[in-house]
Design a protein around this motif. Structure first.
Motif, PDB file in Angstrom:
ATOM      1  N   GLY A  11       0.796  -1.220   0.000  1.00  0.00           N
ATOM      2  CA  GLY A  11       0.000   0.000   0.000  1.00  0.00           C
ATOM      3  C   GLY A  11       0.822   1.261   0.000  1.00  0.00           C
ATOM      4  N   ASP A  12       2.144   1.127  -0.133  1.00  0.00           N
ATOM      5  CA  ASP A  12       3.041   2.281  -0.122  1.00  0.00           C
ATOM      6  C   ASP A  12       3.330   2.689  -1.565  1.00  0.00           C
ATOM      7  N   PHE A  13       2.380   3.387  -2.185  1.00  0.00           N
ATOM      8  CA  PHE A  13       2.534   3.782  -3.577  1.00  0.00           C
ATOM      9  C   PHE A  13       1.744   5.052  -3.845  1.00  0.00           C
ATOM     10  N   GLU A  14       2.088   5.706  -4.946  1.00  0.00           N
ATOM     11  CA  GLU A  14       1.365   6.893  -5.373  1.00  0.00           C
ATOM     12  C   GLU A  14       0.090   6.454  -6.082  1.00  0.00           C
ATOM     13  N   ALA A  15      -1.042   6.761  -5.497  1.00  0.00           N
ATOM     14  CA  ALA A  15      -2.330   6.374  -6.083  1.00  0.00           C
ATOM     15  C   ALA A  15      -2.728   7.419  -7.119  1.00  0.00           C
ATOM     16  N   ASP A  16      -2.040   7.379  -8.244  1.00  0.00           N
ATOM     17  CA  ASP A  16      -2.163   8.445  -9.248  1.00  0.00           C
ATOM     18  C   ASP A  16      -2.911   8.000 -10.503  1.00  0.00           C
ATOM     19  N   TYR A  17      -3.627   6.887 -10.390  1.00  0.00           N
ATOM     20  CA  TYR A  17      -4.328   6.411 -11.592  1.00  0.00           C
ATOM     21  C   TYR A  17      -5.481   7.337 -11.948  1.00  0.00           C
ATOM     22  N   ASP A  18      -5.521   7.750 -13.197  1.00  0.00           N
ATOM     23  CA  ASP A  18      -6.588   8.592 -13.729  1.00  0.00           C
ATOM     24  C   ASP A  18      -7.063   7.972 -15.033  1.00  0.00           C
ATOM     25  N   PRO A  19      -8.261   7.410 -15.062  1.00  0.00           N
ATOM     26  CA  PRO A  19      -8.733   6.742 -16.289  1.00  0.00           C
ATOM     27  C   PRO A  19      -8.877   7.696 -17.469  1.00  0.00           C
ATOM     28  N   HIS A  20      -8.866   8.998 -17.199  1.00  0.00           N
ATOM     29  CA  HIS A  20      -9.021   9.978 -18.281  1.00  0.00           C
ATOM     30  C   HIS A  20      -7.677  10.602 -18.689  1.00  0.00           C
ATOM     31  N   ARG A  21      -6.613  10.100 -18.109  1.00  0.00           N
ATOM     32  CA  ARG A  21      -5.294  10.644 -18.433  1.00  0.00           C
ATOM     33  C   ARG A  21      -4.973  10.428 -19.909  1.00  0.00           C
ATOM     34  N   GLN A  22      -4.458  11.476 -20.555  1.00  0.00           N
ATOM     35  CA  GLN A  22      -4.066  11.395 -21.949  1.00  0.00           C
ATOM     36  C   GLN A  22      -2.547  11.500 -22.055  1.00  0.00           C
ATOM     37  N   SER A  23      -1.908  10.463 -22.481  1.00  0.00           N
ATOM     38  CA  SER A  23      -0.462  10.506 -22.683  1.00  0.00           C
ATOM     39  C   SER A  23      -0.158  11.267 -23.963  1.00  0.00           C
ATOM     40  N   PRO A  24       1.003  11.909 -24.043  1.00  0.00           N
ATOM     41  CA  PRO A  24       1.342  12.632 -25.275  1.00  0.00           C
ATOM     42  C   PRO A  24       1.404  11.695 -26.470  1.00  0.00           C
ATOM     43  N   GLU A  25       0.796  12.126 -27.563  1.00  0.00           N
ATOM     44  CA  GLU A  25       0.686  11.283 -28.749  1.00  0.00           C
ATOM     45  C   GLU A  25       1.889  11.389 -29.667  1.00  0.00           C
ATOM     46  N   SER A  26       2.694  12.441 -29.499  1.00  0.00           N
ATOM     47  CA  SER A  26       3.886  12.620 -30.321  1.00  0.00           C
ATOM     48  C   SER A  26       4.930  13.351 -29.497  1.00  0.00           C
ATOM     49  N   ILE A  27       6.170  13.265 -29.918  1.00  0.00           N
ATOM     50  CA  ILE A  27       7.251  13.887 -29.157  1.00  0.00           C
ATOM     51  C   ILE A  27       7.107  15.399 -29.119  1.00  0.00           C
ATOM     52  N   ASP A  28       6.493  15.986 -30.120  1.00  0.00           N
ATOM     53  CA  ASP A  28       6.331  17.435 -30.134  1.00  0.00           C
ATOM     54  C   ASP A  28       5.321  17.915 -29.103  1.00  0.00           C
ATOM     55  N   LYS A  29       4.500  17.015 -28.548  1.00  0.00           N
ATOM     56  CA  LYS A  29       3.552  17.378 -27.503  1.00  0.00           C
ATOM     57  C   LYS A  29       4.116  17.152 -26.106  1.00  0.00           C
ATOM     58  N   VAL A  30       5.363  16.711 -26.037  1.00  0.00           N
ATOM     59  CA  VAL A  30       6.054  16.537 -24.766  1.00  0.00           C
ATOM     60  C   VAL A  30       6.782  17.834 -24.438  1.00  0.00           C
ATOM     61  N   PRO A  31       6.705  18.337 -23.202  1.00  0.00           N
ATOM     62  CA  PRO A  31       7.462  19.545 -22.852  1.00  0.00           C
ATOM     63  C   PRO A  31       8.937  19.403 -23.197  1.00  0.00           C
ATOM     64  N   LEU A  32       9.548  20.483 -23.650  1.00  0.00           N
ATOM     65  CA  LEU A  32      10.924  20.447 -24.134  1.00  0.00           C
ATOM     66  C   LEU A  32      11.866  19.762 -23.158  1.00  0.00           C
ATOM     67  N   GLU A  33      11.781  20.121 -21.880  1.00  0.00           N
ATOM     68  CA  GLU A  33      12.741  19.590 -20.915  1.00  0.00           C
ATOM     69  C   GLU A  33      12.579  18.090 -20.705  1.00  0.00           C
ATOM     70  N   GLN A  34      11.431  17.530 -21.101  1.00  0.00           N
ATOM     71  CA  GLN A  34      11.199  16.098 -20.943  1.00  0.00           C
ATOM     72  C   GLN A  34      11.445  15.301 -22.227  1.00  0.00           C
ATOM     73  N   GLN A  35      11.667  15.985 -23.331  1.00  0.00           N
ATOM     74  CA  GLN A  35      11.801  15.284 -24.611  1.00  0.00           C
ATOM     75  C   GLN A  35      13.003  14.342 -24.667  1.00  0.00           C
ATOM     76  N   PRO A  36      14.206  14.737 -24.217  1.00  0.00           N
ATOM     77  CA  PRO A  36      15.331  13.791 -24.303  1.00  0.00           C
ATOM     78  C   PRO A  36      15.071  12.477 -23.582  1.00  0.00           C
ATOM     79  N   ALA A  37      14.583  12.555 -22.335  1.00  0.00           N
ATOM     80  CA  ALA A  37      14.311  11.324 -21.578  1.00  0.00           C
ATOM     81  C   ALA A  37      13.209  10.500 -22.227  1.00  0.00           C
ATOM     82  N   MET A  38      12.208  11.179 -22.800  1.00  0.00           N
ATOM     83  CA  MET A  38      11.126  10.457 -23.466  1.00  0.00           C
ATOM     84  C   MET A  38      11.653   9.697 -24.680  1.00  0.00           C
ATOM     85  N   LEU A  39      12.513  10.325 -25.475  1.00  0.00           N
ATOM     86  CA  LEU A  39      13.083   9.645 -26.638  1.00  0.00           C
ATOM     87  C   LEU A  39      13.898   8.435 -26.215  1.00  0.00           C
TER      88      LEU A  39
END
Length: 610
Positions: A369-397
């Motif tokens: 039970g020691d976890f981040e309960a962050d599940y959101d059924p309506h969460r939308q993940s970025p569909e393309s790298i250009d929709k990822v914030p710049l600072e997160q793009q390298p790690a995402m790639l």
């Protein structure tokens, strides 16, 4: 521009894949985000039906002195970029694959002997395909990897291109494999006289910004076999494995509190998604089955913290294989063969695959039970790298490229194999160490032992062009045609399985899908069609030697498992299905029996032949 302290190429390891399309639009860019939208059916083939090549795209990001991303660097009036890539194929000049050389079983096995051992030492350079480095310093440029030869036969390894802003695109070969001796393939991994046009090598760049040179951390590209399950991820991805390697080596901090969405759900989702690739997983984790983790009510229970569903979480976690338990049964999850798999299955722990130490630790935290309960059924993940914030793009790639590579049984594997689990391979997390040309790798002699493979400054340290793919099967088609499921049919005809996320075992055929979607038919008939899975390799016909040869010539005829519309609001049929885009006639029971018997015999003979 004074903010720029250095730059890095991302992804740190890019994946390209062979394909036989010769058309100008016969390619697509590989995954650049972790949850890309499904491509339209038919996207993976050109107008002739040939397989498109998957292309690895590389970008350069500038960082400031605090390690923060400043911007992406592209070719413009203030920025000069020269890309250089050198790929090679040393498979035929390397050693036979018998088993991973870092597992306990390797210590008592015979040493690995050279492939093509009859070729004299003075002539062995003819076994390596080495076209040399190629560079591009303009937008919309092209440079071909031509000129490399195998025993006097020219073998192109692909090309480089840049797009309209100067991003690099690396294309692999066209899936060409052949024997210069014109002999048929006979084994899953070691066919003397054969070559293929997979490859790998370093990706480097020189950059001038306003005339000032910027230090650029290099990357690597691996040209792998086709992806026949492009929407699938393995239960243990290459990204998960490399993350664990970095944590164990102290290069990354150990996570202390898992995110349900980012750490737990991907494991459960992968188990469910393999329903489209293997009939055993379909029965165990498929839509409407008791362990379909993605069923909304069940998923909400799994995602809820507190004591209400604590025992539910614990029973799920206890179902996973844990090496600390010493369990050698095939029954714990995931139902994936391991490095020491054999026929019959040996009573050793690594005969079956397991999650990483980090994944298992995070599952334990979740169970508590020691976890981040962050599940959101309506969460939308970025569909393309250009929709990822710049600072997160390298790690995402970096992550996206490795999440769509498998870390199932390294026997030997699909995109890469067992050396990648050694921290000595890395200059930093997810980025391999490069070997300097002034420090060439020594000749290890006629045999390679585990001690030699793991020696100081040996093959598990700095890498050079072709040193990643040399460990893989030659040609790749014979391994793809051989790695199946349910070798012990008395235990289960479908489980355990090899590499189902890349090489399907049993699939929903187009014919059965059409039956399911035809609401004028009796429901019983539609249900029967939905639960019937066709052998993916039936296209190859019967007889294991014939299948190996057929895969070489007809690898483009194998089905791609694509996302198709399903039925909304139906308790028996999911709203989306994954369907094989083409197939052949089903084998008769006699043909299937002969083929299965032949593959089991082949495995036994090859393992005994060590």
């Amino acid at each position: 521009m004074s903010e720029i302290a250095y730059a890095k190429i991302h992804p740190a390891i890019g994946i390209a894949r062979v394909g036989n399309s010769k058309q100008t639009d016969g390619f697509y860019i590989g995954p650049q985000v972790t949850e890309p939208l499904p491509r339209e059916p038919g996207t993976y083939r050109d107008a002739t039906g040939a397989l498109k090549r998957e292309v690895a795209e590389f970008r350069i990001y500038a960082y400031d002195g605090n390690g923060r991303v400043v911007r992406e660097l592209t070719m413009d009036p203030t920025t000069e970029i020269t890309w250089t890539v050198e790929v090679a194929n040393h498979k035929a000049a390397w050693y036979n694959f018998e088993l991973a050389l870092d597992i306990p079983e390797a210590e008592t096995a015979a040493p690995s002997t050279r492939r093509n051992a009859e070729v004299a030492l003075r002539d062995r350079h003819n076994l390596s395909i080495t076209p040399g480095a190629r560079s591009i310093n303009t937008c919309s440029g092209v440079a071909q990897f031509q000129g490399g030869t195998f025993m006097g036969i020219e073998v192109p390894l692909g090309e480089l291109r840049t797009d309209t802003v100067g991003r690099l695109q690396v294309f692999g070969g066209h899936g060409r494999s052949a024997s210069y001796l014109e002999k048929p393939p006979t084994t899953f991994a070691n066919n003397d006289g054969w070559y293929d046009d997979t490859s790998d090598g370093p990706v480097t760049a020189t950059v001038l910004v306003d005339g000032r040179p910027i230090t650029v951390t290099p990357a690597w590209v691996v040209v792998a076999p086709p992806n026949y399950g492009p929407q699938q991820k393995a239960v243990r991805t290459m990204y998960a494995l490399m993350t664990d390697v970095a944590i164990q080596a102290g290069l990354l901090p150990a996570p202390t509190r898992p995110s349900f969405t980012d750490d737990i759900l991907p494991i459960l989702k992968a188990m469910c998604d393999l329903q489209w690739m293997n009939a055993g997983f379909a029965a165990g984790f498929g839509y409407g089955m008791p362990q379909h983790f993605l069923e909304p009510r069940y998923l909400s229970q799994l995602a809820e913290p507190g004591e209400t569903y604590a025992e539910l979480r614990r029973t799920v976690v206890n179902s996973f294989r844990n090496p600390q338990d010493g369990d050698i049964s095939m029954k714990p999850w995931p139902w994936i063969y391991g490095d020491a798999m054999n026929v019959p299955m040996p009573n050793v722990p690594d005969a079956m695959n397991t999650l990483t130490t980090t994944q298992l630790a995070l599952l334990d935290k979740w169970a508590e039970g020691d976890f981040e309960a962050d599940y959101d059924p309506h969460r939308q993940s970025p569909e393309s790298i250009d929709k990822v914030p710049l600072e997160q793009q390298p790690a995402m790639l970096d992550r996206a490229a490795m999440e769509f590579c498998i870390a199932d049984a390294f026997h030997p594997g699909c995109e890469m194999t067992w050396p990648v689990r050694h921290s000595t391979m890395y200059m930093e997390p997810y980025r391999w160490r490069h070997r300097s040309p002034e420090d060439p790798e020594p000749d290890y002699g006629t045999t390679l032992t585990p001690a030699m493979a793991k020696s100081y400054n040996g093959p598990l340290y700095g890498q050079y062009p072709g040193s990643i793919t040399r460990w893989m099967a030659i040609p790749w088609q014979t391994d793809t045609a051989s790695c199946r499921s349910g070798y012990d049919t008395e235990y289960d005809p479908y489980l355990p399985t090899f590499w189902p996320a890349r090489v399907p075992n049993q699939v929903l055929s187009k014919e059965n899908y059409d039956t399911v979607m035809n609401d004028s038919l009796p429901r019983e008939e539609r249900l029967a069609a939905y639960h019937q899975r066709a052998d993916w390799d039936r296209t190859l016909g019967a007889g294991h030697n014939k299948q190996l040869a057929r895969m070489v010539t007809d690898f483009d005829q194998m089905g791609i498992v694509e996302v198709q519309p399903g039925l909304n609001g139906d308790p028996d049929f999911p709203p989306q299905m994954q369907v094989e885009d083409r197939g052949g006639r089903d084998l008769t029971p006699e043909e299937r029996h002969d083929t299965d018997k032949g593959m089991r015999k082949l495995l036994i003979e090859q393992r005994r032949g060590r």
